[in-house]
Scaffold this motif. Structure first.
Motif, mmCIF file in Angstrom:
data_model
loop_
_atom_site.group_PDB
_atom_site.id
_atom_site.type_symbol
_atom_site.label_atom_id
_atom_site.label_comp_id
_atom_site.label_asym_id
_atom_site.label_seq_id
_atom_site.Cartn_x
_atom_site.Cartn_y
_atom_site.Cartn_z
ATOM 1 N N PRO A 85 0.798 -1.228 0.000
ATOM 2 C CA PRO A 85 0.000 0.000 0.000
ATOM 3 C C PRO A 85 0.836 1.285 0.000
ATOM 4 O O PRO A 85 0.480 2.255 -0.664
ATOM 5 C CB PRO A 85 -0.837 -0.107 1.275
ATOM 6 C CG PRO A 85 -0.958 -1.572 1.517
ATOM 7 C CD PRO A 85 0.348 -2.156 1.043
ATOM 8 N N ARG A 86 1.961 1.308 0.712
ATOM 9 C CA ARG A 86 2.763 2.533 0.772
ATOM 10 C C ARG A 86 3.438 2.841 -0.564
ATOM 11 O O ARG A 86 3.899 3.958 -0.786
ATOM 12 C CB ARG A 86 3.803 2.432 1.878
ATOM 13 C CG ARG A 86 4.880 1.413 1.615
ATOM 14 C CD ARG A 86 5.955 1.419 2.687
ATOM 15 N NE ARG A 86 6.968 0.430 2.408
ATOM 16 C CZ ARG A 86 6.940 -0.822 2.818
ATOM 17 N NH1 ARG A 86 5.941 -1.239 3.564
ATOM 18 N NH2 ARG A 86 7.909 -1.656 2.509
ATOM 19 N N ASP A 87 3.509 1.856 -1.465
ATOM 20 C CA ASP A 87 4.167 2.040 -2.754
ATOM 21 C C ASP A 87 3.198 2.247 -3.912
ATOM 22 O O ASP A 87 3.633 2.396 -5.055
ATOM 23 C CB ASP A 87 5.048 0.824 -3.063
ATOM 24 C CG ASP A 87 6.193 0.666 -2.093
ATOM 25 O OD1 ASP A 87 6.644 1.689 -1.551
ATOM 26 O OD2 ASP A 87 6.628 -0.481 -1.869
ATOM 27 N N VAL A 88 1.902 2.268 -3.638
ATOM 28 C CA VAL A 88 0.912 2.351 -4.713
ATOM 29 C C VAL A 88 1.093 3.622 -5.532
ATOM 30 O O VAL A 88 1.129 3.584 -6.771
ATOM 31 C CB VAL A 88 -0.527 2.259 -4.150
ATOM 32 C CG1 VAL A 88 -1.549 2.616 -5.208
ATOM 33 C CG2 VAL A 88 -0.789 0.861 -3.620
ATOM 34 N N ASP A 89 1.208 4.779 -4.878
ATOM 35 C CA ASP A 89 1.336 6.043 -5.616
ATOM 36 C C ASP A 89 2.607 6.079 -6.458
ATOM 37 O O ASP A 89 2.578 6.475 -7.631
ATOM 38 C CB ASP A 89 1.309 7.227 -4.647
ATOM 39 C CG ASP A 89 -0.039 7.380 -3.962
ATOM 40 O OD1 ASP A 89 -1.056 6.957 -4.556
ATOM 41 O OD2 ASP A 89 -0.067 7.925 -2.837
#
Length: 98
Positions: A85-89
C-alpha cells in the motif's frame, strides 16, 4: 581408501533419500502472490492488470528500476502487478511515466 561396494551404495541411497525429502519439503511452488479463494492477496494492492505474464514481467522490471518492490499474480482477469500500500502512488507514477 575407498569403502566397500555396500558402503558406496548405502551412501548413494542416503543422498538420494535426502534429495527426495528436500524436493518434497521445498519443491517448486507457485511464483509470486497466490490469491485466496475470494481473490484477496493480503497486504498487496493491484496497480495494473495485463493479459500476459511477459507484459507483467516488463512492468515489474520497470518498477524495480524505480526501486518499487512488486510481485505478479494470475487470476481470471489476467496477470496482476501487486505492490504494498505505501508504494501504490509511486508505482502508478512509474507506470504512467513511460
Amino acid at each position: 581408501m575407498v569403502g566397500s561396494v555396500g558402503e558406496i551404495f548405502t551412501a548413494i541411497a542416503v543422498v538420494i533419500l535426502l534429495a527426495g525429502i528436500l524436493r518434497y519439503t521445498f519443491g517448486t511452488g507457485p511464483k509470486g502472490a497466490v490469491p485466496s479463494d475470494d481473490g484477496d492477496v493480503g497486504l498487496l494492492e493491484t496497480v495494473a492488470t495485463v493479459p500476459t505474464r511477459e507484459a507483467a514481467e516488463v512492468l515489474a522490471a520497470r518498477l524495480a528500476r524505480e526501486k518499487v518492490r512488486a510481485t505478479i499474480a494470475h487470476d481470471e482477469a489476467g496477470w496482476n502487478l501487486l505492490v504494498f500500500p505505501r508504494d501504490v502512488d509511486d508505482a502508478k507514477v512509474a507506470l504512467r511515466a513511460s
